[in-house]
Design a protein around this motif. Structure first.
Motif, short mmCIF file in Angstrom:
data_model
loop_
_atom_site.label_atom_id
_atom_site.label_comp_id
_atom_site.label_asym_id
_atom_site.label_seq_id
_atom_site.Cartn_x
_atom_site.Cartn_y
_atom_site.Cartn_z
N ASP A 157 0.83 -1.20 0.00
CA ASP A 157 0.00 0.00 0.00
C ASP A 157 0.87 1.25 0.00
O ASP A 157 1.98 1.27 0.53
N VAL A 158 0.33 2.30 -0.60
CA VAL A 158 1.01 3.60 -0.65
C VAL A 158 0.13 4.61 0.08
O VAL A 158 -1.07 4.68 -0.16
N TRP A 159 0.76 5.37 0.98
CA TRP A 159 0.04 6.41 1.71
C TRP A 159 0.31 7.76 1.08
O TRP A 159 1.46 8.11 0.80
N GLN A 160 -0.77 8.50 0.85
CA GLN A 160 -0.66 9.82 0.25
C GLN A 160 -1.36 10.84 1.13
O GLN A 160 -2.34 10.53 1.80
N ARG A 161 -0.82 12.07 1.12
CA ARG A 161 -1.43 13.17 1.86
C ARG A 161 -1.69 14.31 0.89
O ARG A 161 -0.76 14.79 0.21
N PRO A 162 -2.93 14.78 0.79
CA PRO A 162 -3.21 15.90 -0.12
C PRO A 162 -2.53 17.18 0.36
O PRO A 162 -2.48 17.46 1.56
N LEU A 163 -2.01 17.95 -0.58
CA LEU A 163 -1.33 19.21 -0.29
C LEU A 163 -2.18 20.38 -0.76
O LEU A 163 -2.67 20.38 -1.88
N THR A 164 -2.36 21.38 0.12
CA THR A 164 -3.11 22.59 -0.22
C THR A 164 -2.24 23.80 0.05
O THR A 164 -1.82 24.03 1.19
N SER A 165 -1.95 24.56 -0.99
CA SER A 165 -1.13 25.76 -0.83
C SER A 165 -1.97 26.91 -0.28
O SER A 165 -3.10 27.14 -0.73
N LEU A 166 -1.42 27.64 0.70
CA LEU A 166 -2.10 28.78 1.32
C LEU A 166 -1.52 30.10 0.83
O LEU A 166 -1.87 31.15 1.37
N PHE A 167 -0.65 30.06 -0.16
CA PHE A 167 0.05 31.27 -0.61
C PHE A 167 -0.93 32.35 -1.07
O PHE A 167 -0.84 33.51 -0.66
N HIS A 168 -1.89 31.98 -1.91
CA HIS A 168 -2.76 33.01 -2.48
C HIS A 168 -3.68 33.63 -1.44
O HIS A 168 -4.01 34.81 -1.51
N TRP A 169 -4.09 32.84 -0.41
CA TRP A 169 -4.95 33.39 0.63
C TRP A 169 -4.20 34.42 1.47
O TRP A 169 -4.73 35.49 1.80
N LEU A 170 -2.96 34.09 1.85
CA LEU A 170 -2.16 35.03 2.64
C LEU A 170 -1.81 36.28 1.83
O LEU A 170 -1.82 37.39 2.35
N GLY A 171 -1.50 36.09 0.56
CA GLY A 171 -1.21 37.24 -0.30
C GLY A 171 -2.41 38.16 -0.43
O GLY A 171 -2.28 39.38 -0.39
N LEU A 172 -3.61 37.58 -0.56
CA LEU A 172 -4.82 38.39 -0.66
C LEU A 172 -5.08 39.13 0.64
O LEU A 172 -5.47 40.31 0.64
N ALA A 173 -4.87 38.46 1.79
CA ALA A 173 -5.07 39.11 3.08
C ALA A 173 -4.10 40.27 3.26
O ALA A 173 -4.47 41.34 3.77
N ALA A 174 -2.83 40.10 2.83
CA ALA A 174 -1.86 41.19 2.92
C ALA A 174 -2.31 42.38 2.07
O ALA A 174 -2.19 43.55 2.50
N LEU A 175 -2.83 42.11 0.89
CA LEU A 175 -3.31 43.18 0.01
C LEU A 175 -4.48 43.94 0.65
O LEU A 175 -4.57 45.16 0.56
N LEU A 176 -5.36 43.22 1.32
CA LEU A 176 -6.51 43.86 1.98
C LEU A 176 -6.06 44.78 3.11
O LEU A 176 -6.61 45.87 3.30
N PHE A 177 -5.04 44.36 3.88
CA PHE A 177 -4.56 45.21 4.97
C PHE A 177 -3.85 46.45 4.43
O PHE A 177 -3.93 47.52 5.04
#
Length: 332
Positions: free
Chosen positions: A293-313
């Motif tokens: 068996d092979v174990w996999q973990r899904p990866l989710t990048s948070l780069f765009h969310w943090l970049g958008l939050a910085a732009l809002l501030f």
């Protein structure tokens, strides 16, 4: 679980605070001329009573922190999931030559060309290959690797759907497609290498002859299943009226049979969408080879969310950046 791709970027966080300790710039001692004493007093009163709101500095500092965190490339690791590989590596070689645009198929009760039909059937086949590593080769005048072998069948299927006629040229390089498939499978175990070749024509381009490629595939223990696409009859309109033609007259069935027989595979003839679906059901019934068996973990990048939050501030700091006159009690 949160991980940072470039954690060393966090060393930049205290940079705005360190700038406070830098020596202040020495103002120029140029003389200022005023037309009247009243104008000078008005300027002095405004300088004394004007004050920047502290919320602006807070917003800018928060924006800086968010920007540095975004640059550090945070990735959220999901819960691990188990994938049971079958041990089989499947490469699918899909013909994208000009003849694949012939509309001699029926899909969802509507006329469809050969490529759209192939992509529709392949979507179901690939999704059913959970546990297999699937890759895509597209070929026309030349052969290209559209997607390397991967367990990510969703991405593989998306890349298949994005393929278009003419991407690889208008002719048909069957030998080059087989040769590329052998190259991508050469490091795999000998009992797990399968190539499915889909075409509607004959070999008309390429540097490698199909017979030579098939012989090399046999030596490398690569099993090739071949599929010949195209209807046997089609009604077309001409100057003299409607007539029935064979749209598959260019299909080299003898070559495809020989390739399959030489490599231990099978040749299939797809004259309709139903035929193609049945063929892939047959291919889907191949016995898997169990592996670990092979174990996999899904990866989710948070780069765009943090970049958008910085732009809002930053935008928020701009809104409150106007100085406040505390004597008048309103914005200037």
């Amino acid at each position: 679980m949160l991980e940072l791709t470039w954690p060393w970027c966090l060393l930049l966080l205290p940079l705005p605070l360190l700038m406070r300790f830098l020596p202040k710039a020495t103002p120029k001692e140029d003389a200022l001329w005023w037309n009247s004493t009243a104008q000078l007093m008005q300027y002095q009163d405004k300088a004394i009573t004007t004050k920047r709101p502290p919320n602006q500095a807070i917003c800018l500092f928060v924006a800086w922190v968010l920007l540095i965190l975004a640059i550090a490339q945070p990735i959220w690791l999901g819960e691990p999931t188990k994938v049971t590989p079958s041990g089989r590596d499947l490469l699918i070689a899909l013909d994208l030559s000009g003849s694949m645009q012939v509309s001699d198929m029926v899909l969802n009760d509507q006329p469809a060309n050969r490529l759209d039909t192939a992509k529709s059937v392949l979507a179901d086949f690939i999704q059913a290959r959970r546990g297999d590593r699937v890759g895509i080769i597209v070929f026309g005048t030349k052969a290209y690797l559209q997607a390397p072998l991967s367990f990510d069948t969703d991405t593989i299927n998306q890349l298949v759907q994005e393929a278009q006629i003419g991407f690889a040229g208008e002719q048909t390089a069957i030998g080059d497609a087989i040769g590329l498939g052998i190259k991508r499978l050469e490091d795999k175990p000998s009992d797990k290498k399968v190539l499915i070749l889909m075409t509607d024509g004959a070999n008309t381009a390429g540097r490698v002859q199909p017979e030579q490629a098939a012989a090399f595939a046999q030596a490398q223990n690569v099993r090739i299943h071949t599929i010949g696409m195209g209807a046997e009859s089609m009604v077309v309109q001409s100057f003299f009226g409607a007539k029935v033609v064979n749209p598959s007259s260019d299909l080299d069935e003898t070559l495809l049979r020989n390739i399959a027989a030489q490599t231990g595979g099978e040749y299939f003839r797809a004259k309709s969408t139903e035929d193609l679906q049945a063929i892939y059901q047959t291919l889907d019934a191949l016995e898997p080879t169990p592996t670990e068996d092979v174990w996999q973990r899904p990866l989710t990048s948070l780069f765009h969310w943090l970049g958008l939050a910085a732009l809002l501030f930053v935008a928020l700091s701009a809104l409150i950046s106007k100085p406040i006159n505390w004597q008048r009690g309103k914005h200037q």
